[in-house]
Design a protein around this motif. Structure first.
Motif: not given
Length: 197
Positions: A65-78
């Motif tokens: 659960a890296e911060p960059e992973m979470a950021r990219q997941l939010r981008l993908r889902h958005s």
């Protein structure tokens, strides 16, 4: 015209949006495609395509659960939610499918402007998922275990305020087959869905 929005959409009325989630090999792509094929105007949005669009710098989802992973997941889902909204705005009943874990389901719902919205959770047992994963040509689990992702999906549903709180598990329903050996034919009114308002 029917007062049920899904029945109305099947008859060519106003479109609806289905948000399908489940662990890898739960059947999201298959069910979303079968569902889309039932409507006169429909689109199938595969959330994973937005992950694959990143050429360099992509961080894969891992248990760390890296911060960059979470950021990219939010981008993908958005991006996926915006795409589903675009299709819906042009009159297409839309199925958006991806694996939404640990709080991502309410995040995606908050990004989707289109209504009515129906959430479909595919939750086969871990044994079924393992068999499907072994039988298909791609490998989705990497550093995850089936049990870990299943737990994260169910825990995310339990704590998301999504309404999936009966005995801590989403309801399970099965497709009905018209005859032995026939291909499963989903009936939208029988989906294990929760309308999100």
């Amino acid at each position: 015209m029917s007062s049920d929005p899904v029945t109305a959409a099947l008859a060519g009325g106003p479109p609806v949006v289905f948000l399908l989630t489940g662990v890898p090999a739960a059947g999201k792509s298959t069910v979303a495609q079968l569902l889309a094929e039932r409507f006169p105007r429909s689109a199938h949005v595969r959330g994973d395509i937005f992950r694959r669009m990143v050429v360099r710098g992509r961080v894969e989802a891992t248990p760390s659960a890296e911060p960059e992973m979470a950021r990219q997941l939010r981008l993908r889902h958005s991006l996926a939610a915006a795409t589903a909204d675009g299709y819906h705005a042009c009159g297409f009943t839309t199925g958006l499918q991806d694996c939404f874990l640990e709080g991502m389901l309410p995040f995606v719902v908050s990004r989707l402007r289109s209504r009515p919205l129906f959430v479909v959770v595919l939750a086969p047992t871990a044994d079924v998922v393992r068999r499907r994963e072994q039988a298909r040509g791609k490998r989705a689990y990497g550093s995850w275990t089936v049990e870990d992702l299943d737990h994260r999906l169910r825990e995310g549903l339990r704590t998301s305020g999504s309404g999936w709180t009966r005995r801590g598990k989403p309801p399970r329903k099965r497709w009905k087959r018209s005859s032995p050996g026939a291909t499963a034919s989903p009936t939208p009114s029988r989906y294990p869905v929760r309308r999100w308002v």
